[in-house]
Design a protein around this motif. Structure first.
Motif, mmCIF file in Angstrom:
data_model
loop_
_atom_site.group_PDB
_atom_site.id
_atom_site.type_symbol
_atom_site.label_atom_id
_atom_site.label_comp_id
_atom_site.label_asym_id
_atom_site.label_seq_id
_atom_site.Cartn_x
_atom_site.Cartn_y
_atom_site.Cartn_z
ATOM 1 N N GLU A 104 -17.662 -33.358 20.986
ATOM 2 C CA GLU A 104 -18.352 -34.241 21.936
ATOM 3 C C GLU A 104 -17.635 -34.114 23.272
ATOM 4 O OE1 GLU A 104 -20.984 -36.011 21.255
ATOM 5 O OE2 GLU A 104 -21.012 -36.141 19.057
ATOM 6 N N THR A 105 -18.374 -34.275 24.349
ATOM 7 C CA THR A 105 -17.766 -34.268 25.688
ATOM 8 C C THR A 105 -18.118 -35.557 26.406
ATOM 9 O OG1 THR A 105 -19.587 -33.360 27.005
ATOM 10 C CG2 THR A 105 -18.237 -31.789 25.730
ATOM 11 N N ALA A 106 -17.462 -35.783 27.512
ATOM 12 C CA ALA A 106 -17.753 -36.978 28.302
ATOM 13 C C ALA A 106 -19.163 -36.925 28.880
ATOM 14 C CB ALA A 106 -16.727 -37.118 29.427
ATOM 15 N N GLU A 107 -19.769 -35.750 28.790
ATOM 16 C CA GLU A 107 -21.138 -35.595 29.283
ATOM 17 C C GLU A 107 -22.160 -35.650 28.156
ATOM 18 O OE1 GLU A 107 -21.511 -35.623 32.479
ATOM 19 O OE2 GLU A 107 -19.323 -35.630 32.655
ATOM 20 N N GLY A 108 -21.694 -35.661 26.894
ATOM 21 C CA GLY A 108 -22.608 -35.666 25.762
ATOM 22 C C GLY A 108 -22.207 -34.619 24.754
ATOM 23 N N ALA A 109 -23.087 -34.326 23.791
ATOM 24 C CA ALA A 109 -22.766 -33.382 22.725
ATOM 25 C C ALA A 109 -22.526 -31.996 23.273
ATOM 26 C CB ALA A 109 -23.899 -33.349 21.703
ATOM 27 N N ALA A 110 -21.620 -31.260 22.623
ATOM 28 C CA ALA A 110 -21.321 -29.895 23.050
ATOM 29 C C ALA A 110 -21.447 -28.966 21.847
ATOM 30 C CB ALA A 110 -19.931 -29.836 23.666
ATOM 31 N N GLU A 111 -20.397 -28.144 21.606
ATOM 32 C CA GLU A 111 -20.445 -27.182 20.511
ATOM 33 C C GLU A 111 -20.322 -27.877 19.156
ATOM 34 O OE1 GLU A 111 -21.096 -24.103 20.964
ATOM 35 O OE2 GLU A 111 -20.968 -24.109 23.155
ATOM 36 N N GLY A 112 -20.724 -27.157 18.129
ATOM 37 C CA GLY A 112 -20.570 -27.685 16.782
ATOM 38 C C GLY A 112 -21.845 -28.377 16.338
ATOM 39 N N GLY A 128 -10.463 -41.669 30.055
ATOM 40 C CA GLY A 128 -10.139 -40.534 30.916
ATOM 41 C C GLY A 128 -10.000 -39.225 30.180
ATOM 42 N N ARG A 129 -10.768 -39.049 29.125
ATOM 43 C CA ARG A 129 -10.713 -37.817 28.355
ATOM 44 C C ARG A 129 -12.001 -37.033 28.544
ATOM 45 N NH1 ARG A 129 -8.208 -41.506 23.637
ATOM 46 N NH2 ARG A 129 -6.071 -41.542 24.463
ATOM 47 N N GLY A 130 -11.863 -35.703 28.540
ATOM 48 C CA GLY A 130 -13.021 -34.874 28.837
ATOM 49 C C GLY A 130 -13.795 -34.429 27.619
ATOM 50 N N SER A 131 -13.125 -34.251 26.479
ATOM 51 C CA SER A 131 -13.811 -33.785 25.280
ATOM 52 C C SER A 131 -13.002 -34.137 24.043
ATOM 53 C CB SER A 131 -14.043 -32.267 25.331
ATOM 54 O OG SER A 131 -12.794 -31.578 25.323
ATOM 55 N N CYS A 132 -13.666 -34.099 22.900
ATOM 56 C CA CYS A 132 -12.980 -34.338 21.634
ATOM 57 C C CYS A 132 -13.617 -33.482 20.556
ATOM 58 C CB CYS A 132 -13.037 -35.812 21.246
ATOM 59 S SG CYS A 132 -14.687 -36.416 20.807
ATOM 60 N N VAL A 133 -12.840 -33.195 19.532
ATOM 61 C CA VAL A 133 -13.358 -32.514 18.360
ATOM 62 C C VAL A 133 -13.109 -33.445 17.181
ATOM 63 C CG1 VAL A 133 -11.194 -31.242 17.974
ATOM 64 C CG2 VAL A 133 -13.309 -30.416 16.941
ATOM 65 N N VAL A 134 -14.136 -33.612 16.352
ATOM 66 C CA VAL A 134 -14.078 -34.530 15.215
ATOM 67 C C VAL A 134 -14.250 -33.723 13.938
ATOM 68 C CG1 VAL A 134 -15.039 -36.617 14.174
ATOM 69 C CG2 VAL A 134 -15.160 -36.296 16.656
ATOM 70 N N ALA A 135 -13.274 -33.837 13.036
ATOM 71 C CA ALA A 135 -13.313 -33.071 11.790
ATOM 72 C C ALA A 135 -13.286 -34.011 10.601
ATOM 73 C CB ALA A 135 -12.131 -32.112 11.728
ATOM 74 N N PRO A 136 -14.362 -34.080 9.819
ATOM 75 C CA PRO A 136 -14.372 -34.926 8.619
ATOM 76 C C PRO A 136 -13.336 -34.440 7.607
ATOM 77 C CG PRO A 136 -16.590 -34.288 9.240
ATOM 78 C CD PRO A 136 -15.664 -33.438 10.050
ATOM 79 N N ILE A 137 -12.729 -35.388 6.892
ATOM 80 C CA ILE A 137 -11.742 -35.068 5.860
ATOM 81 C C ILE A 137 -12.324 -35.434 4.507
ATOM 82 C CG2 ILE A 137 -9.465 -35.650 4.936
ATOM 83 C CD1 ILE A 137 -8.584 -36.188 7.826
ATOM 84 N N ARG A 151 -8.923 -33.951 24.509
ATOM 85 C CA ARG A 151 -8.264 -33.390 25.694
ATOM 86 C C ARG A 151 -8.618 -34.243 26.900
ATOM 87 N NH1 ARG A 151 -9.781 -26.972 24.760
ATOM 88 N NH2 ARG A 151 -8.232 -26.557 23.115
ATOM 89 N N SER A 152 -7.714 -34.312 27.839
ATOM 90 C CA SER A 152 -7.943 -35.135 29.035
ATOM 91 C C SER A 152 -8.936 -34.471 29.974
ATOM 92 C CB SER A 152 -6.623 -35.383 29.764
ATOM 93 O OG SER A 152 -6.054 -34.158 30.171
ATOM 94 N N SER A 153 -9.495 -35.257 30.864
ATOM 95 C CA SER A 153 -10.432 -34.728 31.862
ATOM 96 C C SER A 153 -9.719 -33.681 32.716
ATOM 97 C CB SER A 153 -10.938 -35.853 32.764
ATOM 98 O OG SER A 153 -11.680 -36.793 32.008
ATOM 99 N N GLY A 154 -10.463 -32.642 33.070
ATOM 100 C CA GLY A 154 -9.876 -31.588 33.904
ATOM 101 C C GLY A 154 -9.270 -30.456 33.109
ATOM 102 N N THR A 155 -9.211 -30.574 31.802
ATOM 103 C CA THR A 155 -8.696 -29.496 30.956
ATOM 104 C C THR A 155 -9.875 -28.816 30.266
ATOM 105 O OG1 THR A 155 -8.379 -30.992 29.087
ATOM 106 C CG2 THR A 155 -6.510 -30.697 30.565
ATOM 107 N N PRO A 156 -9.688 -27.602 29.733
ATOM 108 C CA PRO A 156 -10.807 -26.893 29.096
ATOM 109 C C PRO A 156 -11.457 -27.714 27.983
ATOM 110 C CG PRO A 156 -8.963 -25.402 29.425
ATOM 111 C CD PRO A 156 -8.460 -26.775 29.769
ATOM 112 N N VAL A 157 -12.768 -27.690 27.923
ATOM 113 C CA VAL A 157 -13.519 -28.413 26.904
ATOM 114 C C VAL A 157 -13.437 -27.647 25.583
ATOM 115 C CG1 VAL A 157 -15.851 -29.122 26.229
ATOM 116 C CG2 VAL A 157 -15.058 -29.457 28.589
ATOM 117 N N PHE A 158 -13.343 -28.364 24.484
ATOM 118 C CA PHE A 158 -13.342 -27.718 23.179
ATOM 119 C C PHE A 158 -14.614 -26.895 22.999
ATOM 120 C CE2 PHE A 158 -10.543 -31.404 22.108
ATOM 121 C CZ PHE A 158 -9.432 -30.670 21.684
ATOM 122 N N ASP A 159 -14.483 -25.770 22.276
ATOM 123 C CA ASP A 159 -15.660 -24.922 22.039
ATOM 124 C C ASP A 159 -15.900 -24.735 20.547
ATOM 125 O OD1 ASP A 159 -13.734 -23.122 21.198
ATOM 126 O OD2 ASP A 159 -13.789 -21.937 23.045
#
Length: 380
Positions: A104-112, A128-137, A151-159
């Motif tokens: 997910e990104t601060a702008e909405g859904a991304a990869e995955g 103040g974070r730009g993107s996140c990756v969520v992994a079910p366990i 990851r914080s804003s301004g850093t590469p978004v997860f892909d």
């Protein structure tokens, strides 16, 4: 990140969890390892509590926001706020392999995995974070919780590659959690009496050593109540050992109930018909009151003949307590005296004047002490 670096990151995460000595350490190692492996700035490990219908955060690591504690006591979110969690709770992925991580990104859904999760997006923006990756366990074939790395804003978004790698990390975390569960169960069994579910003698020895050390270093009041359940042999001989076991279990429940009146007290079965309560912190008089209540309730049990109860506390005039062994001897001697005089109430070491017979008995050489114990019990 290259394949070699990712492999090294996986190994480091697994080693960190394997070295953990307690669940909290394992959770922290999992979150830190995943955060480093994915070059994140923040990570969290959460569990899905099915009975309460919520996602509860176990640990937060990295660049935490002001409202994010490392080990939060009450950070939880209703499952209905996260539709994807409901899907995993229903285990719709079970027939098609492990569930995949998504971004997910601060702008909405991304990869995955596709979809827009407004709660997560709002949280990214708020912190103040730009993107996140969520992994079910998945643990023991069931949805257990999730690994979250941001990851914080301004850093590469997860892909997509990050999401795939997060799926691998979640599987490693699941294996580590399973190992932690097995170790915790082994530790629990090692320190638990199988019949009553109370602590056992080994647990008492460890806790008493720690408590006496706190007493010596900080002056913490340490009290020990030792009980001998009267009439167990008669019950075993006349009614059978199954009934005798039931008496032990019922008295164990009474002991647990009374122990709950003392914050942090440990209720234990020492072996056979002997039990104890260990309290560090409460005043001696509070402990004696609880011991008195214990005697009263034990006397009301339909089986047995009550309990002989002895108390020793560092707050009473028993002399310096420099070792756990001495406090145990004092409580043990008080219990023997209670048995000898058939006391209906607790005998408390140090409360019978300058020449207190309990203190004298406890401090005598072992051979003399054994002889006096026999006379206490009415033996020649």
């Amino acid at each position: 990140m290259g394949d070699d670096r990712r492999l090294a990151a996986v190994v480091a995460l697994a080693q960190g969890m394997a070295a953990a000595r307690a669940p909290r350490e394992s959770w922290r190692a999992a979150a830190l390892g995943a955060c480093r492996a994915l070059a994140g700035g923040f990570a969290a490990l959460s569990v899905w509590e099915r009975d309460l219908g919520r996602l509860r955060v176990l640990v937060n690591v990295g660049d935490r926001a002001a409202d994010e504690e490392e080990f939060p006591e009450a950070e939880a979110y209703p499952v209905h706020q996260f539709p994807e969690i409901t899907e995993f709770l229903h285990e719709r992925w079970a027939s098609g392999g492990e569930p995949n991580a998504w971004v997910e990104t601060a702008e909405g859904a991304a990869e995955g995995r596709p979809g827009y999760c407004h709660q997560r997006v709002a949280a990214l923006r708020r912190r103040g974070r730009g993107s996140c990756v969520v992994a079910p366990i998945v643990l023991h074939g069931r949805a257990w919780g999730e690994l979250y790395v941001a990851r914080s804003s301004g850093t590469p978004v997860f892909d997509r590659a990050d999401a795939d790698f997060a799926t691998v990390l979640a599987a490693v975390v699941a294996a580590g959690l399973a190992q932690t569960e097995r170790l915790e169960e082994a530790r629990r069994l090692a320190f638990t009496d199988a019949l009553t579910g109370l602590a056992n003698r080994r647990a008492v020895d460890v806790r008493l050593e720690e408590a006496v050390e706190r007493h010596r270093a900080q002056g913490v009041v340490v009290s020990l109540v030792v009980c001998d359940l009267n009439g167990l042999k008669r019950v075993n001989d006349t009614c059978g050992h199954a009934v005798g076991d039931r008496l032990l279990e019922r008295f164990g429940s009474v002991l647990s109930l009374c122990g709950a009146m003392l914050p942090g007290a440990l209720a234990a079965r020492l072996g056979g018909d002997e039990f104890c309560l260990l309290a560090a912190g409460p005043p001696a008089d509070d402990v004696v009151k609880v011991a008195d209540e214990l005697c009263r309730r034990a006397g009301e049990l339909e089986l047995g003949e009550g309990v002989a109860c002895g108390v020793a506390s560092t707050e009473d005039p028993i002399g310096p307590v420099r070792s756990a062994r001495r406090l145990f001897r004092l409580a043990d001697a008080a219990q023997y005296r209670a048995k000898a005089v058939r006391a209906a109430r607790p005998v408390v070491a140090g409360r019978e004047g300058p020449d207190d017979p309990v203190v004298r008995l406890a401090d005598e050489p072992p051979r003399e002490r054994a002889a006096e114990r026999r006379s206490f019990r009415g033996r020649p």
